[in-house]
Design a protein around this motif. Structure first.
Motif, PDB file in Angstrom:
ATOM      1  N   LYS A  94       6.495  15.827  -2.510  1.00 40.10           N
ATOM      2  CA  LYS A  94       5.550  15.183  -3.697  1.00 40.10           C
ATOM      3  C   LYS A  94       4.627  14.547  -2.876  1.00 40.10           C
ATOM      4  O   LYS A  94       3.470  14.716  -3.494  1.00 40.10           O
ATOM      5  CB  LYS A  94       6.394  14.044  -4.454  1.00 40.10           C
ATOM      6  CG  LYS A  94       7.177  14.866  -5.664  1.00 40.10           C
ATOM      7  CD  LYS A  94       7.825  13.871  -6.485  1.00 40.10           C
ATOM      8  CE  LYS A  94       8.855  14.514  -7.523  1.00 40.10           C
ATOM      9  NZ  LYS A  94       9.520  13.685  -8.595  1.00 40.10           N
ATOM     10  N   GLN A  95       4.792  14.045  -1.658  1.00 39.27           N
ATOM     11  CA  GLN A  95       3.568  13.437  -1.085  1.00 39.27           C
ATOM     12  C   GLN A  95       2.416  14.684  -0.448  1.00 39.27           C
ATOM     13  O   GLN A  95       1.440  14.317  -0.623  1.00 39.27           O
ATOM     14  CB  GLN A  95       4.138  12.883   0.409  1.00 39.27           C
ATOM     15  CG  GLN A  95       4.761  11.425   0.357  1.00 39.27           C
ATOM     16  CD  GLN A  95       5.470  10.730   1.322  1.00 39.27           C
ATOM     17  OE1 GLN A  95       5.150  11.730   2.498  1.00 39.27           O
ATOM     18  NE2 GLN A  95       6.017   9.927   1.290  1.00 39.27           N
ATOM     19  N   LYS A 107       3.802   5.640  -5.587  1.00 45.74           N
ATOM     20  CA  LYS A 107       4.050   6.166  -6.943  1.00 45.74           C
ATOM     21  C   LYS A 107       2.897   6.860  -7.552  1.00 45.74           C
ATOM     22  O   LYS A 107       2.902   7.783  -8.220  1.00 45.74           O
ATOM     23  CB  LYS A 107       3.594   4.579  -7.412  1.00 45.74           C
ATOM     24  CG  LYS A 107       4.521   3.605  -7.521  1.00 45.74           C
ATOM     25  CD  LYS A 107       4.532   2.204  -8.119  1.00 45.74           C
ATOM     26  CE  LYS A 107       5.486   1.144  -7.876  1.00 45.74           C
ATOM     27  NZ  LYS A 107       5.338   0.027  -8.684  1.00 45.74           N
ATOM     28  N   LYS A 108       1.491   6.834  -6.771  1.00 46.38           N
ATOM     29  CA  LYS A 108       0.433   7.723  -6.960  1.00 46.38           C
ATOM     30  C   LYS A 108       0.752   9.254  -6.768  1.00 46.38           C
ATOM     31  O   LYS A 108       0.480  10.048  -7.667  1.00 46.38           O
ATOM     32  CB  LYS A 108      -0.920   7.457  -6.519  1.00 46.38           C
ATOM     33  CG  LYS A 108      -1.840   8.379  -6.744  1.00 46.38           C
ATOM     34  CD  LYS A 108      -3.099   7.692  -5.967  1.00 46.38           C
ATOM     35  CE  LYS A 108      -4.441   8.673  -6.235  1.00 46.38           C
ATOM     36  NZ  LYS A 108      -5.479   8.189  -5.146  1.00 46.38           N
ATOM     37  N   GLY A 109       1.451   9.566  -5.566  1.00 46.84           N
ATOM     38  CA  GLY A 109       1.643  10.800  -5.559  1.00 46.84           C
ATOM     39  C   GLY A 109       3.062  11.323  -6.347  1.00 46.84           C
ATOM     40  O   GLY A 109       3.168  12.523  -6.811  1.00 46.84           O
ATOM     41  N   LEU A 110       3.992  10.470  -6.773  1.00 47.10           N
ATOM     42  CA  LEU A 110       4.894  10.791  -7.858  1.00 47.10           C
ATOM     43  C   LEU A 110       4.180  11.300  -9.031  1.00 47.10           C
ATOM     44  O   LEU A 110       4.634  12.423  -9.657  1.00 47.10           O
ATOM     45  CB  LEU A 110       6.112   9.655  -7.988  1.00 47.10           C
ATOM     46  CG  LEU A 110       6.860   9.447  -6.729  1.00 47.10           C
ATOM     47  CD1 LEU A 110       7.780   8.231  -7.192  1.00 47.10           C
ATOM     48  CD2 LEU A 110       8.004  10.625  -6.451  1.00 47.10           C
ATOM     49  N   ALA A 111       3.306  10.398  -9.578  1.00 47.63           N
ATOM     50  CA  ALA A 111       2.601  10.748 -10.646  1.00 47.63           C
ATOM     51  C   ALA A 111       1.930  12.171 -10.674  1.00 47.63           C
ATOM     52  O   ALA A 111       1.943  12.841 -11.531  1.00 47.63           O
ATOM     53  CB  ALA A 111       1.765   9.604 -10.986  1.00 47.63           C
ATOM     54  N   LEU A 112       1.077  12.222  -9.727  1.00 47.66           N
ATOM     55  CA  LEU A 112       0.271  13.563  -9.433  1.00 47.66           C
ATOM     56  C   LEU A 112       1.575  14.671  -9.337  1.00 47.66           C
ATOM     57  O   LEU A 112       1.012  15.872  -9.939  1.00 47.66           O
ATOM     58  CB  LEU A 112      -0.690  13.378  -7.987  1.00 47.66           C
ATOM     59  CG  LEU A 112      -1.708  12.425  -8.232  1.00 47.66           C
ATOM     60  CD1 LEU A 112      -2.321  12.514  -6.765  1.00 47.66           C
ATOM     61  CD2 LEU A 112      -2.604  13.091  -9.024  1.00 47.66           C
ATOM     62  N   ALA A 113       2.438  14.459  -8.424  1.00 44.34           N
ATOM     63  CA  ALA A 113       3.386  15.688  -8.431  1.00 44.34           C
ATOM     64  C   ALA A 113       3.801  15.908  -9.551  1.00 44.34           C
ATOM     65  O   ALA A 113       4.064  17.290  -9.947  1.00 44.34           O
ATOM     66  CB  ALA A 113       4.246  15.109  -7.483  1.00 44.34           C
ATOM     67  N   ALA A 168       0.927  -1.419  -0.094  1.00 47.46           N
ATOM     68  CA  ALA A 168       0.059  -0.115  -0.193  1.00 47.46           C
ATOM     69  C   ALA A 168       0.728   1.178  -0.038  1.00 47.46           C
ATOM     70  O   ALA A 168       0.552   2.311  -0.825  1.00 47.46           O
ATOM     71  CB  ALA A 168      -0.966   0.015   1.205  1.00 47.46           C
ATOM     72  N   VAL A 169       2.015   1.279   0.961  1.00 51.77           N
ATOM     73  CA  VAL A 169       2.935   2.447   0.740  1.00 51.77           C
ATOM     74  C   VAL A 169       3.574   2.606  -0.472  1.00 51.77           C
ATOM     75  O   VAL A 169       3.693   3.580  -0.964  1.00 51.77           O
ATOM     76  CB  VAL A 169       4.002   2.109   1.822  1.00 51.77           C
ATOM     77  CG1 VAL A 169       5.233   3.127   1.860  1.00 51.77           C
ATOM     78  CG2 VAL A 169       3.469   2.154   3.259  1.00 51.77           C
TER      79      VAL A 169
END
Length: 217
Positions: free
Chosen positions: A178-179, A44-50, A38-39
């Motif tokens: 990024k988080q 990965k999601k945070g990096l993509a959004l950032a 989950a972490v």
């Protein structure tokens, strides 16, 4: 049927990643309760959004300060976001305080990022490495590889974004930013910082008690 995830488990994931409660719950359900997976997925999601938001203009924000215990070292740092609304969020202000503390805790750090390091600084660091005695008798190809490796390490040492976060060494300051971009939905940048060291640059008076006694005798 999705797996039931306890609120305590969701809070634990939130503390590890800084992601929203619902995102944490969904990530845990998707991973079957596997915290490490989950972490990884949230990061990965945070990096993509950032990455998507990284080109957006950020001109709001705050200037944060931190004075270390003993009042011998302090920092001023400017952290930018896109709106005053986010600048007033407690999460953003806590981030700014953490960044200021991080700078104080890293005496070698002098630049925000690798990209902000001037060519003159890079050239000077390269000269220092190339002049070291242990490289004098090395063949050129080996010598150049060693210098390149040492340069990469040295430049990361003086770059704030490349430092392990003091409160969670598993992530860098860049990942921490990024988080918070993912959490707050806006681009966030560390624009600049300044360190203040008590007495830096001053010539300190040295009391030579022995000489004074001899001169008086």
């Amino acid at each position: 049927m999705s797996k039931q995830i306890s609120a305590e488990y969701v809070k634990e994931l939130r503390s590890k990643t800084g992601a929203g409660m619902m995102d944490c719950k969904k990530a845990l359900q998707a991973s079957g309760g596997d915290m490490e997976l989950a972490v990884e997925n949230l990061r990965k999601k945070g990096l993509a959004l950032a990455d998507k938001k990284s080109t957006r203009i950020a001109t709001e924000g705050i200037i944060e300060s931190y004075i270390h215990s003993g009042s011998r070292i302090g920092v001023l740092v400017e952290i930018n976001c896109e709106t005053d609304f986010v600048a007033r969020r407690v999460e953003f202000q806590r981030l700014a305080k953490d960044i200021a503390m991080q700078i104080v805790a890293c005496p070698s750090v002098s630049h925000v990022s690798l990209d902000s390091i001037s060519q003159n600084t890079i050239d000077n660091e390269a000269k220092i490495e190339s002049d070291k005695e242990d490289l004098i008798n090395k063949p050129n190809n080996i010598r150049n590889k060693i210098i390149a490796g040492r340069m990469e390490k040295r430049l990361k040492e003086i770059s704030l974004l490349n430092q392990p976060f003091i409160k969670n060494p598993d992530i860098t300051i860049e990942e921490l930013l990024k988080q918070h971009i993912a959490l707050l939905g806006e681009n966030i940048k560390i624009r600049r910082f300044e360190k203040f060291l008590l007495g830096e640059g001053l010539i300190k008076k040295v009391n030579d008690f022995h000489s004074s006694i001899v001169n008086k005798s």
